[in-house]
Design an enzyme around this catalytic site. Structure first.
Site, PDB file in Angstrom:
ATOM      1  N   CYS A 155       0.836  -1.149   0.126  1.00 51.60           N
ATOM      2  CA  CYS A 155       0.047  -0.115  -0.115  1.00 51.60           C
ATOM      3  C   CYS A 155       0.954   1.280  -0.105  1.00 51.60           C
ATOM      4  O   CYS A 155       1.398   1.466  -1.342  1.00 51.60           O
ATOM      5  CB  CYS A 155      -1.023  -0.101   1.151  1.00 51.60           C
ATOM      6  N   HIS A 167      -3.784  -4.547   0.165  1.00 58.26           N
ATOM      7  CA  HIS A 167      -3.490  -5.310   1.644  1.00 58.26           C
ATOM      8  C   HIS A 167      -3.895  -6.693   1.602  1.00 58.26           C
ATOM      9  O   HIS A 167      -4.692  -7.165   1.157  1.00 58.26           O
ATOM     10  CB  HIS A 167      -4.054  -4.852   2.739  1.00 58.26           C
ATOM     11  N   GLU A 178     -10.775  -6.657  12.560  1.00 54.91           N
ATOM     12  CA  GLU A 178     -10.693  -5.507  13.323  1.00 54.91           C
ATOM     13  C   GLU A 178      -9.866  -4.454  12.762  1.00 54.91           C
ATOM     14  O   GLU A 178     -10.083  -3.437  13.060  1.00 54.91           O
ATOM     15  CB  GLU A 178     -10.059  -6.013  14.634  1.00 54.91           C
TER      16      GLU A 178
END
Length: 243
Positions: A90, A180, A186
């Site tokens: 990223c 990613h 989470e």
């Protein structure tokens, strides 16, 4: 033990599952968490590979805005010069593109967030890391900038209709992933909660973005854990050459 330097520009994007996969593959991870005050090494001597993760910083930030990225760029330059096995994710992939002579900019089609697919390009069939991947693997996206030009001589390995430069290789062993593979549900939920602009750019509301991402995490693991193992083998091969 084979040593891997893992640079974490922000605590919002830790190595998470990728770190676990690489340790399982037998690598010794030296994690440097810049947001927590860790210092970067001056160079890559003594390391057999490099992983660089993402963060909320922009690839277009100057040294005054994001001083922590100055040393990151310097290490990327060393990795490119040595063709050191590198996986830049990223923000990391955007910085790698810049250091290699490519360009980045604010994404012309807006942020790309949540679960999506990328598609392998023809060159991926000759790449040791990408060849075994399915044609259109699941990934998690979360970026506002884009890689508008790849470095000269780079090999495009994956793209999608939204942003074409999703994965690439420079030299033989230096890889950039715009997307990613390391996330947990989470982490994605925390990103969604802190990025109303990104969520507004999605066709889905916040809860749907999070649920869709949670649903594909098992598929991401199935595809990308073996990929991490193949990257680890590149790092181990480098260590054997250096021994």
């Amino acid at each position: 033990m084979t040593r891997l330097l893992v640079v974490v520009p922000s605590e919002t994007d830790p190595p998470a599952r990728l770190g676990s996969w690489l340790r399982t593959a037998g690598l010794d991870l030296d994690e440097r968490h810049l947001g927590a005050g860790d210092e970067l090494p001056a160079g890559l001597d003594g390391y057999d590979g490099l992983v660089l993760l993402g963060g909320p910083q922009s690839s277009t930030d100057d040294a005054a805005t994001s001083p922590e990225l100055v040393g990151v760029r310097a290490l990327l330059g060393q990795a490119l010069a040595a063709d050191l096995p590198t996986l830049a994710i990223c923000l990391g992939a955007q910085l790698l593109a810049q250091v290699g002579g490519g360009r980045t900019r604010v994404g012309v089609d807006g942020p790309e967030v949540g679960a999506t697919l990328v598609a392998k390009r023809d060159a991926a069939d000759a790449d040791p890391l990408f060849r075994p991947l399915p044609l259109s693997p699941d990934v998690i996206q979360w970026h506002h900038d884009e890689i508008s030009e790849l470095p000269p001589g780079a090999t495009l390995l994956a793209g999608n209709p939204h942003y074409p430069h999703q994965a690439y290789r420079v030299g033989r062993h230096v890889y950039g992933l715009q997307f990613h593979i390391e996330t947990t549900p989470e982490m994605v939920r925390a990103w969604a909660a802190s990025d109303p602009v990104g969520i507004a750019a999605s066709p889905h509301d916040l809860e749907t973005v999070c649920l869709r991402a949670e649903a594909v995490h098992p598929d991401v693991e199935e595809v990308w854990e073996p990929f991490a193992g193949r990257f680890a083998e590149l790092v181990r091969a480098r260590a054997r050459q250096a021994a």
